[in-house]
Design a protein around this motif. Structure first.
Motif, PDB file in Angstrom:
ATOM      1  N   THR A 189       2.424 -16.091 -29.062  1.00 13.51           N
ATOM      2  CA  THR A 189       1.127 -15.698 -28.524  1.00 13.51           C
ATOM      3  C   THR A 189       0.316 -16.967 -28.294  1.00 13.51           C
ATOM      4  O   THR A 189       0.691 -18.056 -28.751  1.00 13.51           O
ATOM      5  N   GLN A 190      -0.789 -16.824 -27.608  1.00 12.50           N
ATOM      6  CA  GLN A 190      -1.674 -17.973 -27.438  1.00 12.50           C
ATOM      7  C   GLN A 190      -2.157 -18.465 -28.799  1.00 12.50           C
ATOM      8  O   GLN A 190      -2.268 -19.669 -29.025  1.00 12.50           O
ATOM      9  N   THR A 191      -2.406 -17.551 -29.698  1.00 10.54           N
ATOM     10  CA  THR A 191      -2.842 -17.909 -31.052  1.00 10.54           C
ATOM     11  C   THR A 191      -1.757 -18.688 -31.785  1.00 10.54           C
ATOM     12  O   THR A 191      -2.043 -19.690 -32.448  1.00 10.54           O
ATOM     13  N   ASP A 192      -0.497 -18.247 -31.645  1.00 14.83           N
ATOM     14  CA  ASP A 192       0.615 -18.958 -32.281  1.00 14.83           C
ATOM     15  C   ASP A 192       0.682 -20.405 -31.792  1.00 14.83           C
ATOM     16  O   ASP A 192       0.816 -21.338 -32.586  1.00 14.83           O
TER      17      ASP A 192
ATOM     18  N   THR B 185      -7.871 -24.464 -30.641  1.00 19.33           N
ATOM     19  CA  THR B 185      -8.325 -23.075 -30.547  1.00 19.33           C
ATOM     20  C   THR B 185      -7.489 -22.293 -29.531  1.00 19.33           C
ATOM     21  O   THR B 185      -6.918 -22.873 -28.600  1.00 19.33           O
ATOM     22  N   ARG B 186      -7.457 -20.984 -29.721  1.00 22.66           N
ATOM     23  CA  ARG B 186      -6.768 -20.120 -28.777  1.00 22.66           C
ATOM     24  C   ARG B 186      -7.431 -20.202 -27.406  1.00 22.66           C
ATOM     25  O   ARG B 186      -6.765 -20.147 -26.369  1.00 22.66           O
TER      26      ARG B 186
ATOM     27  N   LYS C 166      -2.207 -22.543 -33.085  1.00 22.66           N
ATOM     28  CA  LYS C 166      -2.021 -22.946 -34.490  1.00 22.66           C
ATOM     29  C   LYS C 166      -1.046 -24.106 -34.606  1.00 22.66           C
ATOM     30  O   LYS C 166      -1.260 -25.038 -35.382  1.00 22.66           O
TER      31      LYS C 166
END
Length: 93
Positions: free
Chosen positions: A16-19, A27-28, A22
């Motif tokens: 994901t963009q969040t993955d 930031t996402r 991180k």
């Protein structure tokens, strides 16, 4: 071009963009901006993305369509199987 490559690589790696954010310690919304073409990653992040996805910076930047595959962790038999698969797909065209 860079935006599409980042998104395609991220998605093909089931991230994901969040993955991805991180892993890069950002930031996402930064990842989203890259993928939307609103901003472009700095040189530091281009290099980090290339290392993370095992592609060249030229590929990420759209200067090359060649995708590389790191097989250094494979044993001789596994390497041979990879070559055989490549040959198989080349003859299927």
């Amino acid at each position: 071009m860079v935006s599409e490559r980042i998104k395609n690589l991220r998605m093909s790696n089931d991230m994901t963009q969040t993955d991805l954010a991180k892993k890069l310690n950002i930031t996402r919304s930064s990842v989203n901006a890259w993928e939307m073409g609103i901003s472009t990653p700095s040189t530091t992040y281009i290099i980090a993305l290339a290392q993370l996805f095992h592609v060249s910076t030229d590929y990420l930047l759209g200067l090359s369509d060649n995708v590389t595959l790191d097989i250094s962790h494979l044993n001789e038999r596994e390497i041979q199987l990879v070559y055989e698969l490549i040959q198989y797909f080349r003859t299927k065209k």
